[in-house]
Design an enzyme around this catalytic site. Structure first.
Site, PDB file in Angstrom:
ATOM      1  N   LYS A   1       0.862  -1.191   0.000  1.00 10.59           N
ATOM      2  CA  LYS A   1       0.000   0.000   0.000  1.00 10.59           C
ATOM      3  C   LYS A   1       0.893   1.233   0.000  1.00 10.59           C
ATOM      4  O   LYS A   1       1.661   1.454   0.934  1.00 10.59           O
ATOM      5  CB  LYS A   1      -0.899  -0.010   1.230  1.00 10.59           C
ATOM      6  CG  LYS A   1      -1.747   1.244   1.337  1.00 10.59           C
ATOM      7  CD  LYS A   1      -2.763   1.137   2.437  1.00 10.59           C
ATOM      8  CE  LYS A   1      -3.556   2.416   2.575  1.00 10.59           C
ATOM      9  NZ  LYS A   1      -4.537   2.334   3.658  1.00 10.59           N
ATOM     10  N   ARG A  13     -10.795  10.098   1.825  1.00 11.52           N
ATOM     11  CA  ARG A  13     -10.719  10.767   3.128  1.00 11.52           C
ATOM     12  C   ARG A  13     -11.904  11.706   3.304  1.00 11.52           C
ATOM     13  O   ARG A  13     -12.397  11.877   4.420  1.00 11.52           O
ATOM     14  CB  ARG A  13      -9.363  11.457   3.297  1.00 11.52           C
ATOM     15  CG  ARG A  13      -8.258  10.392   3.426  1.00 11.52           C
ATOM     16  CD  ARG A  13      -6.863  10.933   3.656  1.00 11.52           C
ATOM     17  NE  ARG A  13      -5.892   9.858   3.458  1.00 11.52           N
ATOM     18  CZ  ARG A  13      -4.601  10.040   3.213  1.00 11.52           C
ATOM     19  NH1 ARG A  13      -4.104  11.270   3.138  1.00 11.52           N
ATOM     20  NH2 ARG A  13      -3.805   9.006   3.050  1.00 11.52           N
ATOM     21  N   LYS A  37      -2.155  -1.509  -3.860  1.00  9.24           N
ATOM     22  CA  LYS A  37      -3.008  -0.324  -3.826  1.00  9.24           C
ATOM     23  C   LYS A  37      -2.164   0.932  -3.930  1.00  9.24           C
ATOM     24  O   LYS A  37      -1.147   1.013  -3.239  1.00  9.24           O
ATOM     25  CB  LYS A  37      -3.754  -0.340  -2.490  1.00  9.24           C
ATOM     26  CG  LYS A  37      -4.606   0.859  -2.226  1.00  9.24           C
ATOM     27  CD  LYS A  37      -5.237   0.716  -0.885  1.00  9.24           C
ATOM     28  CE  LYS A  37      -5.971   2.008  -0.596  1.00  9.24           C
ATOM     29  NZ  LYS A  37      -6.411   2.084   0.757  1.00  9.24           N
TER      30      LYS A  37
HETATM   31  C1  PBG Z   1      -7.083   3.364   5.509  1.00  4.42           C
HETATM   32  C2  PBG Z   1      -7.550   3.291   4.108  1.00  4.42           C
HETATM   33  C3  PBG Z   1      -7.450   4.278   3.134  1.00  4.42           C
HETATM   34  C4  PBG Z   1      -8.041   3.764   1.982  1.00  4.42           C
HETATM   35  C5  PBG Z   1      -8.492   2.506   2.270  1.00  4.42           C
HETATM   36  N1  PBG Z   1      -8.150   2.202   3.581  1.00  4.42           N
HETATM   37  C6  PBG Z   1      -6.956   5.667   3.220  1.00  4.42           C
HETATM   38  C7  PBG Z   1      -5.580   5.974   3.585  1.00  4.42           C
HETATM   39  O1  PBG Z   1      -4.710   5.124   3.687  1.00  4.42           O
HETATM   40  O2  PBG Z   1      -5.364   7.152   3.785  1.00  4.42           O
HETATM   41  C8  PBG Z   1      -8.170   4.507   0.683  1.00  4.42           C
HETATM   42  C9  PBG Z   1      -9.122   3.962  -0.315  1.00  4.42           C
HETATM   43  C10 PBG Z   1      -9.407   4.840  -1.466  1.00  4.42           C
HETATM   44  O3  PBG Z   1      -8.785   5.901  -1.693  1.00  4.42           O
HETATM   45  O4  PBG Z   1     -10.311   4.479  -2.219  1.00  4.42           O
HETATM   46  N2  PBG Z   1      -8.054   2.891   6.400  1.00  4.42           N
END
Ligand code: PBG
Length: 326
Positions: free
Chosen positions: A196, A206, A250
């Site tokens: 990630k 967010r 991701k």
């Molecule tokens: C963290 C999380 C995020 C996303 C999924 N799980 C946000 C981050 O890491 O700031 C992002 C998913 C998206 O942008 O579609 N719980």
């Protein structure tokens, strides 16, 4: 003289093209991320994710019904709580919004759809980080994974078939596996957000969950640096060694090299998350009439499969599923 190469021969008709296609994209390859909010009575539109809502329990059930009808086989739930605290206790509260939603969906849909729960603290912490903080403001890795273990058990108890730790803490998969097994949830699957990246593409998400990181902070201290490719393999191998059943990359489109690496190097299923910013870009260009958004969405999701993903998490799941052959 050899005859001229004529690959166009195989492109003449749709039937021929389908016959020789190397990659398929069907509704069963898609997982829909969904948001469920506590304390609201009407679904709330998320402006930066057109077509998506913070759901009430009722509208969530309707959305899942529509997804099942469209052939989608998985949903990933995110919670939007009414209150937050320093440690994110709403994440493991049996009456927390995701746990309530999981119980409802399990009762209605049983095994017709794979229920996945994002496992993180950021939606539940007052400071917006994915874990608990040390006095210097950095995230305390080991204290955080102990809390992730509690969240995993609460989610499994509520009916999650899959828990998906997304916080990028070291050792999180092992801590969760041990806690699940100790609580008797040996069949609960761990889908690890293995690679990630600290990406600029999470902005609309967010907004969707109302997370703001304190003092203009970011997640670069725990999410991966997008300059690195081999590090993704190290992360993913560590997660598999700790017991991850499925690994995720991701975001998706800017990381297809990483998807391909993981597909070739590992023997567990690999998926990729086409994230909020990727969806929003296609939607925005489509709304301006600059691109055909359906065609581009199918092209992008197919590319993720071509790179080696077994399935794709995408905000396009419902609308694109209805465009695809089963
Ligand atoms: C963290 C999380 C995020 C996303 C999924 N799980 C946000 C981050 O890491 O700031 C992002 C998913 C998206 O942008 O579609 N719980």
């Amino acid at each position: 003289m050899f005859p001229t190469e004529r690959p166009r021969r195989l492109r003449r008709t749709p039937a021929l093209r389908r016959l020789v296609a190397e990659t398929t994209l069907t509704p069963h390859d898609l997982v829909a991320p969904l948001f469920v909010a506590e304390g609201i009575f009407e679904p709330r539109a998320i402006s930066s994710l057109p077509g998506h809502f913070q759901h009430t329990i009722t509208s969530l059930r309707e959305e899942v019904r529509a997804l099942v009808r469209a052939g989608v086989r998985g949903v990933l739930l995110f919670g939007v709580p009414t209150t937050k605290d320093e440690v994110g206790s709403g994440a493991w509260d049996p009456d927390g919004v995701v746990q309530v939603a999981l119980r409802e969906l399990r009762d209605e849909f049983g095994d017709d759809i794979v229920l996945m729960a994002d496992l993180c603290l950021d939606e539940y912490t007052s400071h917006g980080h994915c874990g608990v903080l040390l006095p210097d403001g950095t995230v305390d890795n080991d204290a955080t994974i102990a809390l992730y273990a509690r969240v995993a058990v609460a989610q499994a108890q509520a009916g999650a078939a899959v828990v998906a730790p997304s916080g990028m803490m070291d050792g999180q998969v092992a801590a969760i596996r041990v806690a699940l097994d100790d609580a008797g949830f040996t069949d609960t699957i761990i889908l690890a957000y293995a690679a990630k990246y600290a990406s600029g593409l999470y902005g609309p998400f967010r907004d969707a969950v109302g997370v703001e990181i304190v003092e203009g902070g970011d997640r670069k201290g725990y999410q991966q640096d997008y300059r690195n490719r081999r590090e993704a393999l190290r992360e993913a191998r560590a997660d598999v060694a700790q017991g991850a059943d499925i690994v995720m990359v991701k975001p998706a489109m800017s990381y297809l090299d990483v998807v391909s690496d993981l597909h070739h190097a590992l023997d567990v299923p690999v998926c990729a998350y086409h994230v909020s910013g990727e969806y929003a870009m296609v939607k925005a260009a489509g709304a301006n009439g600059w691109i055909d958004e359906t065609a581009v969405a199918i092209e992008q999701l197919t590319a993720v499969r071509r790179a080696g993903a077994d399935f794709v998490l995408t905000y396009f799941a419902r609308e694109i599923a209805t465009e695809l052959d089963a």
